[in-house]
Design a protein around this motif. Structure first.
Motif, PDB file in Angstrom:
ATOM      1  N   THR A 155     -20.640 -22.286  33.477  1.00 48.00           N
ATOM      2  CA  THR A 155     -19.868 -21.684  32.397  1.00 48.00           C
ATOM      3  C   THR A 155     -18.439 -22.225  32.389  1.00 48.00           C
ATOM      4  O   THR A 155     -17.889 -22.545  31.330  1.00 48.00           O
ATOM      5  CB  THR A 155     -19.857 -20.157  32.525  1.00 48.00           C
ATOM      6  OG1 THR A 155     -21.156 -19.645  32.211  1.00 48.00           O
ATOM      7  CG2 THR A 155     -18.848 -19.517  31.590  1.00 48.00           C
ATOM      8  N   VAL A 156     -17.832 -22.336  33.562  1.00 49.18           N
ATOM      9  CA  VAL A 156     -16.460 -22.852  33.654  1.00 49.18           C
ATOM     10  C   VAL A 156     -16.408 -24.305  33.207  1.00 49.18           C
ATOM     11  O   VAL A 156     -15.505 -24.719  32.468  1.00 49.18           O
ATOM     12  CB  VAL A 156     -15.907 -22.692  35.084  1.00 49.18           C
ATOM     13  CG1 VAL A 156     -14.529 -23.339  35.206  1.00 49.18           C
ATOM     14  CG2 VAL A 156     -15.827 -21.207  35.460  1.00 49.18           C
ATOM     15  N   LYS A 157     -17.372 -25.098  33.637  1.00 44.15           N
ATOM     16  CA  LYS A 157     -17.415 -26.500  33.225  1.00 44.15           C
ATOM     17  C   LYS A 157     -17.556 -26.621  31.714  1.00 44.15           C
ATOM     18  O   LYS A 157     -16.856 -27.427  31.067  1.00 44.15           O
ATOM     19  CB  LYS A 157     -18.570 -27.222  33.914  1.00 44.15           C
ATOM     20  CG  LYS A 157     -18.664 -28.696  33.545  1.00 44.15           C
ATOM     21  CD  LYS A 157     -19.829 -29.377  34.258  1.00 44.15           C
ATOM     22  CE  LYS A 157     -19.930 -30.845  33.876  1.00 44.15           C
ATOM     23  NZ  LYS A 157     -21.065 -31.520  34.552  1.00 44.15           N
ATOM     24  N   ASN A 158     -18.465 -25.840  31.137  1.00 44.29           N
ATOM     25  CA  ASN A 158     -18.655 -25.878  29.684  1.00 44.29           C
ATOM     26  C   ASN A 158     -17.390 -25.455  28.940  1.00 44.29           C
ATOM     27  O   ASN A 158     -17.059 -26.003  27.880  1.00 44.29           O
ATOM     28  CB  ASN A 158     -19.818 -24.983  29.280  1.00 44.29           C
ATOM     29  CG  ASN A 158     -21.168 -25.595  29.579  1.00 44.29           C
ATOM     30  OD1 ASN A 158     -21.284 -26.796  29.829  1.00 44.29           O
ATOM     31  ND2 ASN A 158     -22.207 -24.775  29.572  1.00 44.29           N
ATOM     32  N   PHE A 159     -16.678 -24.491  29.506  1.00 45.58           N
ATOM     33  CA  PHE A 159     -15.448 -24.014  28.879  1.00 45.58           C
ATOM     34  C   PHE A 159     -14.424 -25.149  28.788  1.00 45.58           C
ATOM     35  O   PHE A 159     -13.781 -25.345  27.746  1.00 45.58           O
ATOM     36  CB  PHE A 159     -14.882 -22.836  29.675  1.00 45.58           C
ATOM     37  CG  PHE A 159     -13.691 -22.186  29.022  1.00 45.58           C
ATOM     38  CD1 PHE A 159     -13.861 -21.287  27.979  1.00 45.58           C
ATOM     39  CD2 PHE A 159     -12.410 -22.465  29.453  1.00 45.58           C
ATOM     40  CE1 PHE A 159     -12.767 -20.692  27.374  1.00 45.58           C
ATOM     41  CE2 PHE A 159     -11.305 -21.868  28.855  1.00 45.58           C
ATOM     42  CZ  PHE A 159     -11.490 -20.975  27.811  1.00 45.58           C
ATOM     43  N   PHE A 160     -14.280 -25.911  29.871  1.00 50.06           N
ATOM     44  CA  PHE A 160     -13.311 -27.012  29.852  1.00 50.06           C
ATOM     45  C   PHE A 160     -13.787 -28.185  29.004  1.00 50.06           C
ATOM     46  O   PHE A 160     -12.965 -28.890  28.395  1.00 50.06           O
ATOM     47  CB  PHE A 160     -12.989 -27.454  31.274  1.00 50.06           C
ATOM     48  CG  PHE A 160     -12.051 -26.516  31.976  1.00 50.06           C
ATOM     49  CD1 PHE A 160     -10.746 -26.354  31.545  1.00 50.06           C
ATOM     50  CD2 PHE A 160     -12.473 -25.778  33.077  1.00 50.06           C
ATOM     51  CE1 PHE A 160      -9.867 -25.478  32.169  1.00 50.06           C
ATOM     52  CE2 PHE A 160     -11.604 -24.901  33.721  1.00 50.06           C
ATOM     53  CZ  PHE A 160     -10.297 -24.754  33.267  1.00 50.06           C
ATOM     54  N   LEU A 161     -15.094 -28.413  28.928  1.00 51.93           N
ATOM     55  CA  LEU A 161     -15.611 -29.437  28.017  1.00 51.93           C
ATOM     56  C   LEU A 161     -15.256 -29.079  26.575  1.00 51.93           C
ATOM     57  O   LEU A 161     -14.958 -29.957  25.754  1.00 51.93           O
ATOM     58  CB  LEU A 161     -17.126 -29.567  28.160  1.00 51.93           C
ATOM     59  CG  LEU A 161     -17.660 -30.270  29.414  1.00 51.93           C
ATOM     60  CD1 LEU A 161     -19.176 -30.137  29.487  1.00 51.93           C
ATOM     61  CD2 LEU A 161     -17.257 -31.746  29.431  1.00 51.93           C
ATOM     62  N   TYR A 162     -15.273 -27.788  26.286  1.00 57.15           N
ATOM     63  CA  TYR A 162     -14.976 -27.308  24.938  1.00 57.15           C
ATOM     64  C   TYR A 162     -13.511 -27.524  24.560  1.00 57.15           C
ATOM     65  O   TYR A 162     -13.167 -27.549  23.377  1.00 57.15           O
ATOM     66  CB  TYR A 162     -15.339 -25.824  24.840  1.00 57.15           C
ATOM     67  CG  TYR A 162     -15.185 -25.240  23.459  1.00 57.15           C
ATOM     68  CD1 TYR A 162     -16.089 -25.558  22.443  1.00 57.15           C
ATOM     69  CD2 TYR A 162     -14.146 -24.363  23.157  1.00 57.15           C
ATOM     70  CE1 TYR A 162     -15.953 -25.018  21.168  1.00 57.15           C
ATOM     71  CE2 TYR A 162     -14.014 -23.812  21.892  1.00 57.15           C
ATOM     72  CZ  TYR A 162     -14.902 -24.153  20.903  1.00 57.15           C
ATOM     73  OH  TYR A 162     -14.769 -23.616  19.638  1.00 57.15           O
ATOM     74  N   LEU A 163     -12.648 -27.679  25.543  1.00 57.58           N
ATOM     75  CA  LEU A 163     -11.211 -27.811  25.278  1.00 57.58           C
ATOM     76  C   LEU A 163     -10.750 -29.257  25.175  1.00 57.58           C
ATOM     77  O   LEU A 163      -9.546 -29.537  25.229  1.00 57.58           O
ATOM     78  CB  LEU A 163     -10.419 -27.080  26.372  1.00 57.58           C
ATOM     79  CG  LEU A 163     -10.673 -25.571  26.493  1.00 57.58           C
ATOM     80  CD1 LEU A 163      -9.770 -24.955  27.537  1.00 57.58           C
ATOM     81  CD2 LEU A 163     -10.507 -24.869  25.144  1.00 57.58           C
ATOM     82  N   ILE A 164     -11.680 -30.167  24.996  1.00 54.96           N
ATOM     83  CA  ILE A 164     -11.342 -31.578  24.755  1.00 54.96           C
ATOM     84  C   ILE A 164     -11.994 -31.988  23.445  1.00 54.96           C
ATOM     85  O   ILE A 164     -13.222 -31.943  23.308  1.00 54.96           O
ATOM     86  CB  ILE A 164     -11.827 -32.487  25.894  1.00 54.96           C
ATOM     87  CG1 ILE A 164     -11.184 -32.076  27.231  1.00 54.96           C
ATOM     88  CG2 ILE A 164     -11.492 -33.952  25.580  1.00 54.96           C
ATOM     89  CD1 ILE A 164     -11.661 -32.900  28.425  1.00 54.96           C
ATOM     90  N   GLY A 165     -11.185 -32.359  22.474  1.00 60.28           N
ATOM     91  CA  GLY A 165     -11.702 -32.724  21.154  1.00 60.28           C
ATOM     92  C   GLY A 165     -11.705 -34.220  20.929  1.00 60.28           C
ATOM     93  O   GLY A 165     -10.830 -34.944  21.426  1.00 60.28           O
ATOM     94  N   GLU A 166     -12.679 -34.679  20.191  1.00 61.43           N
ATOM     95  CA  GLU A 166     -12.757 -36.099  19.835  1.00 61.43           C
ATOM     96  C   GLU A 166     -11.773 -36.393  18.696  1.00 61.43           C
ATOM     97  O   GLU A 166     -11.733 -35.676  17.698  1.00 61.43           O
ATOM     98  CB  GLU A 166     -14.179 -36.457  19.392  1.00 61.43           C
ATOM     99  CG  GLU A 166     -15.251 -36.256  20.467  1.00 61.43           C
ATOM    100  CD  GLU A 166     -15.239 -37.355  21.523  1.00 61.43           C
ATOM    101  OE1 GLU A 166     -14.324 -38.211  21.507  1.00 61.43           O
ATOM    102  OE2 GLU A 166     -16.148 -37.347  22.380  1.00 61.43           O
TER     103      GLU A 166
END
Length: 265
Positions: A155-166
């Motif tokens: 969940t934490v990993k997915n949260f940080f993946l979500y905070l990087i935009g293309e």
């Protein structure tokens, strides 16, 4: 004539004082004034380093600024989930950074009342490991998180993946209408249910007693400019105003938030 005489005496008295006290010269304007030319300066948004370097510099501090650790709790979360920090070195991205207050914020009395740990608290379990349900809301009873380890690593990993935009979207690339960015989070990602984030349903939106995906089903987030009288923050997912924006890294742009971010549009 009497009034005129008093006026002359007053002027002479002030002039005498002015010759003795330099401060009075300034007051009366008798001392020659120094010229100060106004120099307009614009803060340089270029930080001349990658987003990764900026993160590490302000998470651990430096010998020159040992107390500058505003991203310490963000870095703790990245370390816990084993996040690949090379993602913060890749080109052409919009990076959403978490100030310490966005993770765990406290009021003047020292009570946590904001941030991710407070907004998405941990579910209380009974002796059998089942959630203790609040009969009024149908939602589990909760307690604020105290560490990243209270959440699952995925969940934490997915949260940080979500905070990087293309793509790069700085202040001048945005407007009053929401701009949707694709994040690194794969579509249809689902959070685990150890916290109330697992009961967040983006389709409502709100907390769902039956549980929810937690994350935006498309893996996208939105940014827009909020036109206020004094400031114009960048609004994340129509909920959270930026703390500071427009740090131009060598590989993209960084916007910093000091409040909890909801991972869905």
């Amino acid at each position: 004539m009497k009034i005129f005489k008093i006026t002359i005496n007053s002027i002479l008295l002030f002039a005498a004082i002015a010759t003795v006290l330099p401060g009075c010269k300034k007051l009366l304007g008798l001392e020659r004034q120094k010229n100060y030319d106004y120099q307009k300066k614009t803060l340089d948004p270029n930080i001349n380093m990658s987003a990764k370097e900026f993160l590490l510099k302000r998470a651990d501090g430096t010998p020159e600024a040992p107390n500058d650790t505003v991203f310490r709790w963000m870095k703790k979360g990245l370390d816990y989930c084993g996040f690949d920090l090379s993602e913060y070195e890749k080109q052409g991205r919009t990076f959403i950074f978490l100030h310490n207050d966005a993770v765990r914020g406290f009021n003047s009395s020292g009570v946590m009342d904001k941030g991710l740990f407070f907004t998405f608290p941990i579910v209380v379990l009974d002796g059998s490991g089942n959630p203790v349900i609040n009969p009024t809301t149908g939602l589990p009873q909760t307690r604020p998180a105290t560490q990243w380890e209270d959440y699952s690593k995925q969940t934490v990993k997915n949260f940080f993946l979500y905070l990087i935009g293309e793509g790069i979207f700085n202040y001048y690339d945005l407007g009053a209408d929401s701009k949707s960015l694709q994040s690194l989070l794969p579509p249809n990602s689902v959070t685990t249910k150890e916290s109330l984030l697992g009961y967040w349903d983006p389709s409502l939106p709100g907390f769902n007693a039956a549980g929810g995906n937690g994350f935006d089903p498309q893996g996208k987030f939105t940014l827009r400019i909020q036109n206020n009288a004094d400031i114009a923050p960048i609004v994340f997912n129509e909920r959270s105003n930026s703390r500071s924006i427009g740090f131009v890294a060598t590989n993209g742009v960084i916007h910093v938030y000091g409040t909890a971010l909801y991972p869905s549009k």
